[in-house]
Design a protein around this motif. Sequence first.
Motif, short mmCIF file in Angstrom:
data_model
loop_
_atom_site.label_atom_id
_atom_site.label_comp_id
_atom_site.label_asym_id
_atom_site.label_seq_id
_atom_site.Cartn_x
_atom_site.Cartn_y
_atom_site.Cartn_z
N ILE A 62 0.84 -1.20 0.00
CA ILE A 62 0.00 0.00 0.00
C ILE A 62 0.88 1.25 0.00
N TYR A 63 0.55 2.17 -0.89
CA TYR A 63 1.24 3.47 -0.95
C TYR A 63 0.19 4.56 -0.74
N ILE A 64 0.15 5.11 0.45
CA ILE A 64 -0.75 6.23 0.75
C ILE A 64 0.07 7.50 0.78
N TYR A 65 -0.39 8.51 0.08
CA TYR A 65 0.35 9.77 0.04
C TYR A 65 -0.64 10.93 0.02
N THR A 66 -0.10 12.12 0.22
CA THR A 66 -0.94 13.32 0.20
C THR A 66 -0.72 14.08 -1.09
N SER A 67 -1.80 14.65 -1.60
CA SER A 67 -1.75 15.46 -2.81
C SER A 67 -2.75 16.59 -2.68
N ARG A 68 -2.28 17.81 -2.74
CA ARG A 68 -3.14 18.99 -2.62
C ARG A 68 -3.98 18.95 -1.35
N GLY A 69 -3.39 18.44 -0.28
CA GLY A 69 -4.08 18.41 1.00
C GLY A 69 -4.99 17.23 1.22
N TYR A 70 -5.08 16.32 0.22
CA TYR A 70 -5.93 15.14 0.34
C TYR A 70 -5.06 13.88 0.32
N TYR A 71 -5.62 12.81 0.86
CA TYR A 71 -4.92 11.52 0.85
C TYR A 71 -5.33 10.73 -0.38
N ALA A 72 -4.41 9.91 -0.88
CA ALA A 72 -4.68 9.08 -2.04
C ALA A 72 -4.20 7.66 -1.77
N LEU A 82 -1.19 8.65 7.43
CA LEU A 82 -0.37 7.73 6.64
C LEU A 82 -0.11 6.41 7.38
N HIS A 83 -0.94 6.12 8.36
CA HIS A 83 -0.65 4.97 9.24
C HIS A 83 -0.44 3.67 8.47
#
Length: 211
Positions: free
Chosen positions: A73-83, A138-139
């Motif tokens: 799993i790759y969770i990241y932030t983009s423009r203030g949102y999580y993806a 990002l847990h």
Amino acid sequence: MTTMAEFFSGRPSETITRDLLGKLLSYKSPKGLVSGYIVEAEAYLGVADSAAHAYEGRRTKANDALYGAPGNIYIYTSRGYYAFDIAVQDEGEPQGILVRGVEPKDGLDIMMANRPKMGSELTNGPGKLMQAFGITDLHWNNTMLDDSPFEVSLEDKLTPAEIITSARIGVSKRGGQTNAPYRYYVAGNPYVSGMRKRDMNIETHGWLTAK
């Protein structure tokens, strides 16, 4: 039975992305089970893809999860949102799939409490679906699907009547991959980001059989 590692490796990432459409993404959240059928996803092809986070072999603490084993799993932030992204191919080959939209199945009341929106606005975008699922940190980044509360079911699925291919949305304009056709979505599904009302199939939502 196909394992997660087998599903997310051994084939071109574009093919894996197409095959991901219609699969059920679920999350056992602290508030209860939430889930949705994947209706839109984008492939990112690693070091040779100018729109990818790992373009030219870039590796940082932030994108390290992309270099993990297939199904990481790759969770990241983009423009203030999580993806929500899933690493594909062999470990060390940083290709991934961004899940952009899901059609809700389980836990609609939970999702609407997390994100007070009606209809397709609930989960028709990568940041929207994460907000609806209740992901606010990002847990679970850099965790294998099998070791997490997330699941991509290869058994609980719907079959798209038609899959549309297009350029990805909001990607980097550097290099030559900005307009590469690596976005895939279920034609007519209301939960695809940016789907115009006139193009929505309200009766079947773009699945081979009506829900």
